[in-house]
Design a protein around this motif. Structure first.
Motif, PDB file in Angstrom:
ATOM      1  N   ASP A   1     -58.904 -40.989 -57.786  1.00  0.00           N
ATOM      2  CA  ASP A   1     -58.161 -39.984 -56.882  1.00  0.00           C
ATOM      3  C   ASP A   1     -56.960 -40.085 -58.167  1.00  0.00           C
ATOM      4  OD1 ASP A   1     -59.722 -38.931 -54.785  1.00  0.00           O
ATOM      5  OD2 ASP A   1     -59.887 -40.909 -53.964  1.00  0.00           O
TER       6      ASP A   1
ATOM      7  N   ASN B   1     -52.202 -38.591 -57.239  1.00  0.00           N
ATOM      8  CA  ASN B   1     -51.940 -37.296 -56.702  1.00  0.00           C
ATOM      9  C   ASN B   1     -50.145 -38.253 -57.268  1.00  0.00           C
ATOM     10  OD1 ASN B   1     -49.962 -39.347 -54.986  1.00  0.00           O
ATOM     11  ND2 ASN B   1     -52.252 -40.113 -54.123  1.00  0.00           N
TER      12      ASN B   1
ATOM     13  N   SER C   1     -46.755 -34.722 -61.535  1.00  0.00           N
ATOM     14  CA  SER C   1     -47.826 -33.985 -61.333  1.00  0.00           C
ATOM     15  C   SER C   1     -48.877 -33.500 -63.217  1.00  0.00           C
ATOM     16  CB  SER C   1     -48.160 -32.872 -60.519  1.00  0.00           C
ATOM     17  OG  SER C   1     -47.501 -32.222 -60.928  1.00  0.00           O
TER      18      SER C   1
ATOM     19  N   LYS D   1     -54.900 -34.528 -63.373  1.00  0.00           N
ATOM     20  CA  LYS D   1     -56.350 -34.672 -63.494  1.00  0.00           C
ATOM     21  C   LYS D   1     -56.855 -35.526 -64.424  1.00  0.00           C
ATOM     22  CE  LYS D   1     -56.353 -29.574 -62.210  1.00  0.00           C
ATOM     23  NZ  LYS D   1     -57.139 -27.872 -63.247  1.00  0.00           N
TER      24      LYS D   1
ATOM     25  N   THR E   1     -58.793 -29.846 -56.287  1.00  0.00           N
ATOM     26  CA  THR E   1     -56.934 -30.646 -56.075  1.00  0.00           C
ATOM     27  C   THR E   1     -57.351 -29.485 -54.904  1.00  0.00           C
ATOM     28  OG1 THR E   1     -56.699 -27.951 -57.771  1.00  0.00           O
ATOM     29  CG2 THR E   1     -56.645 -30.417 -57.974  1.00  0.00           C
TER      30      THR E   1
ATOM     31  N   SER F   1     -53.073 -29.374 -52.248  1.00  0.00           N
ATOM     32  CA  SER F   1     -51.558 -28.980 -52.089  1.00  0.00           C
ATOM     33  C   SER F   1     -51.345 -29.866 -50.655  1.00  0.00           C
ATOM     34  CB  SER F   1     -50.573 -28.546 -52.766  1.00  0.00           C
ATOM     35  OG  SER F   1     -51.342 -28.248 -54.581  1.00  0.00           O
TER      36      SER F   1
ATOM     37  N   ASN G   1     -49.671 -32.796 -54.947  1.00  0.00           N
ATOM     38  CA  ASN G   1     -50.664 -32.355 -55.817  1.00  0.00           C
ATOM     39  C   ASN G   1     -51.520 -33.669 -55.947  1.00  0.00           C
ATOM     40  OD1 ASN G   1     -49.876 -29.977 -56.230  1.00  0.00           O
ATOM     41  ND2 ASN G   1     -48.956 -30.498 -58.038  1.00  0.00           N
TER      42      ASN G   1
ATOM     43  N   VAL H   1     -55.928 -34.905 -56.243  1.00  0.00           N
ATOM     44  CA  VAL H   1     -56.621 -35.029 -57.059  1.00  0.00           C
ATOM     45  C   VAL H   1     -58.281 -35.491 -56.664  1.00  0.00           C
ATOM     46  CG1 VAL H   1     -57.712 -34.338 -59.587  1.00  0.00           C
ATOM     47  CG2 VAL H   1     -55.437 -33.329 -59.072  1.00  0.00           C
TER      48      VAL H   1
END
Length: 182
Positions: A46, A48, A55, A59, A146, A148, A165, A167
């Motif tokens: 994870d 964020n 951001s 990913k 993803t 938000s 965000n 992920v």
């Protein structure tokens, strides 16, 4: 300059005279995935960050965490359960031989995966019955999701509501054996 050259000459001379077995990782070494074993692990990672500049790479960060988690989850099982016979059979399947030489260079430069994988990590020489075979893990990314949410702690200079965000990435790892050209 002369000191570096002298040091290099001493290392080469020592290696040749005493047969230290130092060799570079070969371009013909491959990490072959063991598809016939049930040893595999799937893990998540994870990350964020607030939307915007922070951001940009979350990913990739989530993928890296998922890959590392999957590698770590399976490494000890691979080292304990993959035997020399299993390694030899996997390599022979594609006309290669199991690599049993000690080579610490794979730690920094792991061999290429066959077939391709998203990540390969050298995990060491096996223990017990697999003590002579070099092992690796082969990791493939499974998915990345993803989403938000509005987050008042994030800055919002451009007139939009501040949002964060999130992920979540998943990766699957399997044991592999390092094989070389005969």
């Amino acid at each position: 300059m002369k000191t570096e050259s002298l040091t290099l000459n001493i290392i080469v001379l020592f290696t040749v005279l005493f047969d230290c077995g130092i060799r570079a990782a070969s371009a013909t070494d491959f990490c072959i995935e063991l598809t016939t074993t049930k040893i595999r692990a799937e893990r998540r990672g994870d990350a964020n960050a607030c939307a915007g500049d922070e951001s940009a790479d979350i990913k990739n960060a989530a993928r890296d965490v998922a890959r590392s988690n999957a590698n770590n989850a399976i490494a000890s099982q691979c080292l304990n359960d993959v035997t020399l016979t299993i390694g030899q059979q996997a390599c022979a399947r594609i006309s290669l031989v199991a690599n049993t030489s000690p080579n610490n260079l794979w730690t920094d430069f792991p061999p290429a995966a066959k077939p391709n994988a998203d990540n390969v990590r050298y995990i060491g020489r096996g223990v017990g019955g697999s003590a002579r075979v070099n092992l690796c893990t082969v990791v493939r990314d499974v998915r990345v999701r993803t989403h938000s949410t509005v987050d008042g702690n994030c800055r919002h200079d451009i007139g939009l509501l501040p949002h964060r965000n999130f992920v979540t990435a998943r990766a699957r790892a399997r044991c592999g054996v390092i094989c070389s050209s005969p």
